[in-house]
Design a protein around this motif. Sequence first.
Motif, PDB file in Angstrom:
ATOM      1  N   GLY A  30      25.478  55.236  41.086  1.00 31.50           N
ATOM      2  CA  GLY A  30      26.086  54.356  40.090  1.00 31.50           C
ATOM      3  C   GLY A  30      26.711  53.129  40.714  1.00 31.50           C
ATOM      4  O   GLY A  30      27.017  52.168  40.012  1.00 31.50           O
ATOM      5  N   ASP A  31      26.919  53.140  42.019  1.00 24.20           N
ATOM      6  CA  ASP A  31      27.382  51.946  42.720  1.00 24.20           C
ATOM      7  C   ASP A  31      26.206  50.977  42.827  1.00 24.20           C
ATOM      8  O   ASP A  31      25.076  51.374  43.090  1.00 24.20           O
ATOM      9  CB  ASP A  31      27.902  52.285  44.112  1.00 24.20           C
ATOM     10  N   ILE A  32      26.486  49.706  42.610  1.00 26.93           N
ATOM     11  CA  ILE A  32      25.433  48.698  42.586  1.00 26.93           C
ATOM     12  C   ILE A  32      25.315  48.064  43.966  1.00 26.93           C
ATOM     13  O   ILE A  32      26.290  47.565  44.521  1.00 26.93           O
ATOM     14  CB  ILE A  32      25.746  47.627  41.528  1.00 26.93           C
ATOM     15  N   ILE A  49      35.490  53.807  38.898  1.00 26.15           N
ATOM     16  CA  ILE A  49      35.762  54.685  37.761  1.00 26.15           C
ATOM     17  C   ILE A  49      36.417  55.980  38.227  1.00 26.15           C
ATOM     18  O   ILE A  49      37.387  56.450  37.632  1.00 26.15           O
ATOM     19  CB  ILE A  49      34.464  54.957  36.974  1.00 26.15           C
ATOM     20  N   VAL A  50      35.908  56.567  39.302  1.00 29.51           N
ATOM     21  CA  VAL A  50      36.477  57.818  39.828  1.00 29.51           C
ATOM     22  C   VAL A  50      37.914  57.608  40.278  1.00 29.51           C
ATOM     23  O   VAL A  50      38.810  58.406  39.958  1.00 29.51           O
ATOM     24  CB  VAL A  50      35.603  58.378  40.976  1.00 29.51           C
ATOM     25  N   ILE A  51      38.180  56.540  41.006  1.00 29.31           N
ATOM     26  CA  ILE A  51      39.533  56.249  41.474  1.00 29.31           C
ATOM     27  C   ILE A  51      40.461  56.007  40.292  1.00 29.31           C
ATOM     28  O   ILE A  51      41.603  56.471  40.277  1.00 29.31           O
ATOM     29  CB  ILE A  51      39.534  55.056  42.451  1.00 29.31           C
ATOM     30  N   LEU A  73      33.018  58.394  49.025  1.00 28.74           N
ATOM     31  CA  LEU A  73      33.501  57.310  48.185  1.00 28.74           C
ATOM     32  C   LEU A  73      32.949  55.992  48.709  1.00 28.74           C
ATOM     33  O   LEU A  73      32.972  55.710  49.898  1.00 28.74           O
ATOM     34  CB  LEU A  73      35.032  57.255  48.183  1.00 28.74           C
ATOM     35  N   GLY A  74      32.436  55.186  47.808  1.00 28.89           N
ATOM     36  CA  GLY A  74      31.802  53.937  48.205  1.00 28.89           C
ATOM     37  C   GLY A  74      30.303  54.058  48.284  1.00 28.89           C
ATOM     38  O   GLY A  74      29.596  53.059  48.376  1.00 28.89           O
ATOM     39  N   ARG A  75      29.793  55.262  48.208  1.00 30.74           N
ATOM     40  CA  ARG A  75      28.346  55.478  48.246  1.00 30.74           C
ATOM     41  C   ARG A  75      27.922  56.458  47.151  1.00 30.74           C
ATOM     42  O   ARG A  75      27.046  57.278  47.341  1.00 30.74           O
ATOM     43  CB  ARG A  75      27.935  56.016  49.610  1.00 30.74           C
ATOM     44  N   PHE A 113      28.781  46.299  44.489  1.00 32.63           N
ATOM     45  CA  PHE A 113      29.840  46.493  43.503  1.00 32.63           C
ATOM     46  C   PHE A 113      30.008  47.984  43.287  1.00 32.63           C
ATOM     47  O   PHE A 113      29.137  48.641  42.715  1.00 32.63           O
ATOM     48  CB  PHE A 113      29.498  45.796  42.187  1.00 32.63           C
ATOM     49  N   PRO A 114      31.136  48.556  43.747  1.00 33.20           N
ATOM     50  CA  PRO A 114      31.338  50.012  43.652  1.00 33.20           C
ATOM     51  C   PRO A 114      31.785  50.441  42.254  1.00 33.20           C
ATOM     52  O   PRO A 114      32.935  50.821  42.039  1.00 33.20           O
ATOM     53  CB  PRO A 114      32.410  50.269  44.702  1.00 33.20           C
ATOM     54  N   LEU A 115      30.892  50.390  41.295  1.00 36.40           N
ATOM     55  CA  LEU A 115      31.230  50.676  39.904  1.00 36.40           C
ATOM     56  C   LEU A 115      31.680  52.116  39.716  1.00 36.40           C
ATOM     57  O   LEU A 115      32.765  52.373  39.180  1.00 36.40           O
ATOM     58  CB  LEU A 115      30.022  50.377  39.014  1.00 36.40           C
TER      59      LEU A 115
END
Length: 72
Positions: A36-38, A55-57, A31-33, A49-51
């Motif tokens: 889709g994370d920017i 969404i998953v969370i 998580l965080g990597r 920005f953890p996009l």
Amino acid sequence: MSQIPKLLISLGVILIIAGLVWQVGGRFLSLGRLPGDILIRRENSTFYFPLMTSIVISIVLSVIFYLVGRFR
């Protein structure tokens, strides 16, 4: 017992579980990597920005709250 103490106890248990998952799960889950994370790195700055992580969370919390509300 009134509703406020029950609510506080429930929130405390949820926070403890979330903290344990965050601490232990961080080693096994990325998580965080996620794709889709920017992440933008420049010379003097970094923008993250953890996009996809958000969404998953959001989906996981929505399912949890739906199940809790359904069985309440």
